[in-house]
Write an enzyme that holds these catalytic residues in place. Structure first.
Site, PDB file in Angstrom:
ATOM      1  CB  SER A  66      13.726   7.640  -0.445  1.00 13.59           C
ATOM      2  OG  SER A  66      13.292   8.410  -1.544  1.00 13.59           O
ATOM      3  CE1 TYR A 110       8.309   5.813   0.035  1.00 12.81           C
ATOM      4  CE2 TYR A 110       9.486   7.786  -0.662  1.00 12.81           C
ATOM      5  CZ  TYR A 110       9.397   6.412  -0.569  1.00 12.81           C
ATOM      6  OH  TYR A 110      10.414   5.624  -1.068  1.00 12.81           O
TER       7      TYR A 110
HETATM    8  P1  NAD Z   1       8.247  -2.832  -3.487  1.00 18.44           P
HETATM    9  O1  NAD Z   1       6.821  -2.463  -3.381  1.00 18.44           O
HETATM   10  O2  NAD Z   1       8.643  -3.829  -4.518  1.00 18.44           O
HETATM   11  O3  NAD Z   1       8.837  -3.330  -2.105  1.00 18.44           O
HETATM   12  C1  NAD Z   1       8.340  -2.987  -0.860  1.00 18.44           C
HETATM   13  C2  NAD Z   1       8.418  -4.215   0.005  1.00 18.44           C
HETATM   14  O4  NAD Z   1       7.974  -3.889   1.321  1.00 18.44           O
HETATM   15  C3  NAD Z   1       7.541  -5.347  -0.523  1.00 18.44           C
HETATM   16  O5  NAD Z   1       8.270  -6.544  -0.547  1.00 18.44           O
HETATM   17  C4  NAD Z   1       6.417  -5.415   0.507  1.00 18.44           C
HETATM   18  O6  NAD Z   1       5.891  -6.708   0.681  1.00 18.44           O
HETATM   19  C5  NAD Z   1       7.147  -4.949   1.751  1.00 18.44           C
HETATM   20  N1  NAD Z   1       6.226  -4.512   2.779  1.00 18.44           N
HETATM   21  C6  NAD Z   1       5.201  -3.631   2.677  1.00 18.44           C
HETATM   22  N2  NAD Z   1       4.545  -3.532   3.832  1.00 18.44           N
HETATM   23  C7  NAD Z   1       5.167  -4.352   4.708  1.00 18.44           C
HETATM   24  C8  NAD Z   1       4.959  -4.690   6.073  1.00 18.44           C
HETATM   25  N3  NAD Z   1       3.963  -4.144   6.767  1.00 18.44           N
HETATM   26  N4  NAD Z   1       5.813  -5.586   6.637  1.00 18.44           N
HETATM   27  C9  NAD Z   1       6.807  -6.155   5.930  1.00 18.44           C
HETATM   28  N5  NAD Z   1       7.048  -5.855   4.656  1.00 18.44           N
HETATM   29  C10 NAD Z   1       6.235  -4.976   4.050  1.00 18.44           C
HETATM   30  O7  NAD Z   1       9.010  -1.462  -3.740  1.00 18.44           O
HETATM   31  P2  NAD Z   1      10.564  -1.125  -3.694  1.00 18.44           P
HETATM   32  O8  NAD Z   1      10.740  -0.007  -4.632  1.00 18.44           O
HETATM   33  O9  NAD Z   1      11.391  -2.335  -3.868  1.00 18.44           O
HETATM   34  O10 NAD Z   1      10.736  -0.539  -2.222  1.00 18.44           O
HETATM   35  C11 NAD Z   1      11.700  -1.016  -1.301  1.00 18.44           C
HETATM   36  C12 NAD Z   1      12.228   0.132  -0.471  1.00 18.44           C
HETATM   37  O11 NAD Z   1      12.953   1.034  -1.305  1.00 18.44           O
HETATM   38  C13 NAD Z   1      11.137   0.978   0.202  1.00 18.44           C
HETATM   39  O12 NAD Z   1      11.550   1.336   1.507  1.00 18.44           O
HETATM   40  C14 NAD Z   1      11.066   2.214  -0.678  1.00 18.44           C
HETATM   41  O13 NAD Z   1      10.594   3.329   0.021  1.00 18.44           O
HETATM   42  C15 NAD Z   1      12.520   2.347  -1.067  1.00 18.44           C
HETATM   43  N6  NAD Z   1      12.747   3.169  -2.249  1.00 18.44           N
HETATM   44  C16 NAD Z   1      12.327   2.775  -3.487  1.00 18.44           C
HETATM   45  C17 NAD Z   1      12.591   3.576  -4.587  1.00 18.44           C
HETATM   46  C18 NAD Z   1      12.192   3.188  -5.984  1.00 18.44           C
HETATM   47  O14 NAD Z   1      12.345   3.993  -6.892  1.00 18.44           O
HETATM   48  N7  NAD Z   1      11.707   1.982  -6.225  1.00 18.44           N
HETATM   49  C19 NAD Z   1      13.257   4.790  -4.430  1.00 18.44           C
HETATM   50  C20 NAD Z   1      13.655   5.176  -3.156  1.00 18.44           C
HETATM   51  C21 NAD Z   1      13.402   4.352  -2.070  1.00 18.44           C
END
Ligand code: NAD
Length: 271
Positions: free
Chosen positions: A156, A169
Site C-alpha cells: 500500500s 494497518y
Molecule cells: P477487499 O476487502 O475487497 O479484499 C480483501 C480480501 O482479503 C478479501 O477477498 C478477503 O476475503 C480477503 N481476506 C481477508 N481476511 C482473510 C484471511 N484471513 N485469509 C484469506 N483471505 C482473507 O479489499 P481490497 O481493497 O481488494 O484489498 C486487497 C489488498 O489490497 C489488501 O492487502 C489491501 O490492504 C490492499 N490495498 C488496498 C487499497 C485500496 O484502496 N483498496 C489500497 C492499498 C492497498
C-alpha cells in the site's frame, strides 16, 4: 527486440490470495487473461470465488477456488498442497489478502492489532514461505519463465505514508516492505523475484465507507493528483507485468500505482 506476447503467462500457475473480491478479483482476471491458470483463494465466501472461476473457464481459461485463512499456517500449507496436487506446481504468488480494523490509537485493542498483523503481515510471510519452498523444490523451468518463481506482495502507499487512526494497518504494510525486500535479497540467487505493488486509493469494499458521500469522495480526490480513484484492473495490469518476463530484471521493489498520491499533493504551492 521481440514485441511482448499477448499471453505472457501461458503455462504458468498463479495463486491469488483474497481473490474473490476487490483488487484480488481484478488481479485474478488479469492473470487469467494473460494466459495463467489461476487459483482463487477465498476466506469465507465461496460463491464469488466460484463465479470468478466459472467466468475464467467460460473464456477458455483454467481456474480453481480454494478456501484458506492466510493467517493460519495449517490452512496455508493445505492450500499449497491442493495447488501442487492439482497442477503439479505454482509459478506466481500474488499475496493480496488484507484487512483493516480501524481505531484511534488510544482505543485500539490487542485483538484489532493482532488480527490486522495476523492477516496482513503473518499471512504474507506464510504464503511467501510456502510459495518459495515450492519454487525451490521444483527448480528452474526456463522454457516456461526466466525466473524460477515470482512473488508479488500487495502492499500500500501506507508502507511509507503514516496513517493516524490506522496504525495497525500502516505497521503491517511497513512490515511488508522490509519482509519483501529481505526475502528478495535472500532468494535472488534462486532466481526467485519478489516485489510489491503499492496501490493508492482503489475502489473496493475495503474503503467503501471512505467513499460513501460525494464530500468524502471529493476529499479523497484531493489526495490524488491524477484526478481519479483507481480500479482493480489498474492493479491487475501491474501484476501481469511484475509476473511476466518483461520485468525479469526487477526484484526487491514496490511499484506504486497510486495516481500520484505519493507526490504529496498537499505540498503543491506553499504546502
Ligand atoms: P477487499 O476487502 O475487497 O479484499 C480483501 C480480501 O482479503 C478479501 O477477498 C478477503 O476475503 C480477503 N481476506 C481477508 N481476511 C482473510 C484471511 N484471513 N485469509 C484469506 N483471505 C482473507 O479489499 P481490497 O481493497 O481488494 O484489498 C486487497 C489488498 O489490497 C489488501 O492487502 C489491501 O490492504 C490492499 N490495498 C488496498 C487499497 C485500496 O484502496 N483498496 C489500497 C492499498 C492497498
Amino acid at each position: 527486440m521481440t514485441p511482448p506476447s499477448a499471453s505472457p503467462l501461458q503455462n504458468q500457475i498463479a495463486l491469488v490470495t483474497g481473490g474473490s473480491s476487490g483488487i484480488g478479483y481484478g488481479v485474478a482476471e488479469a492473470l487469467a487473461a494473460a494466459g495463467a491458470t489461476v487459483v482463487v483463494n477465498y476466506h469465507k465466501e465461496a460463491e464469488p470465488a466460484e463465479k470468478l472461476v466459472q467466468d475464467i473457464k467460460s473464456r477458455g481459461g483454467e481456474a480453481l477456488a480454494v478456501q484458506a485463512d492466510v493467517s493460519k499456517e495449517e490452512d496455508v500449507q493445505r492450500m499449497f498442497k491442493t495447488v501442487v496436487d492439482t497442477y503439479g506446481t505454482v509459478h506466481i504468488l500474488v499475496s493480496n489478502s488484507g484487512i483493516q480494523q480501524d481505531a484511534a490509537f488510544l482505543d485500539m485493542t490487542t485483538k484489532q492489532w493482532d488480527s490486522v498483523i495476523g492477516v496482513n503481515l503473518t499471512g504474507q510471510f506464510l504464503c511467501m514461505r510456502e510459495a518459495a519452498r515450492e519454487f525451490v523444490r521444483r527448480g528452474p523451468q526456463p522454457d516456461i519463465s526466466k525466473a524460477t518463481g515470482k512473488i508479488i506482495c500487495m502492499s500500500s502507499v501506507h508502507e511509507v505514508i503514516p496513517w493516524a487512526g490506522h496504525v495497525n494497518y500502516a505497521a503491517s504494510k511497513g512490515g511488508v516492505m522490509l519482509l519483501m525486500k529481505s526475502v528478495a535479497q535472500e532468494l535472488a540467487p534462486h532466481k526467485i523475484r519478489v516485489n510489491s505493488i503499492g496501490p493508492g486509493a482503489i475502489a473496493t469494499p475495503i474503503n467503501a465507507e471512505a467513499r460513501d458521500t460525494p464530500e468524502e469522495e471529493r476529499d479523497l480526490l484531493k489526495l490524488i493528483p491524477y484526478g481519479r480513484i483507481g480500479e482493480p484492473s489498474d492493479i491487475g495490469k501491474v501484476a501481469v507485468w511484475l509476473a511476466s518476463d518483461e520485468s525479469d530484471y526487477v526484484t526487491g521493489h514496490t511499484l506504486f500505482a497510486d495516481g500520484g498520491m505519493l507526490l504529496y499533493p498537499g505540498f503543491v504551492g506553499n504546502g
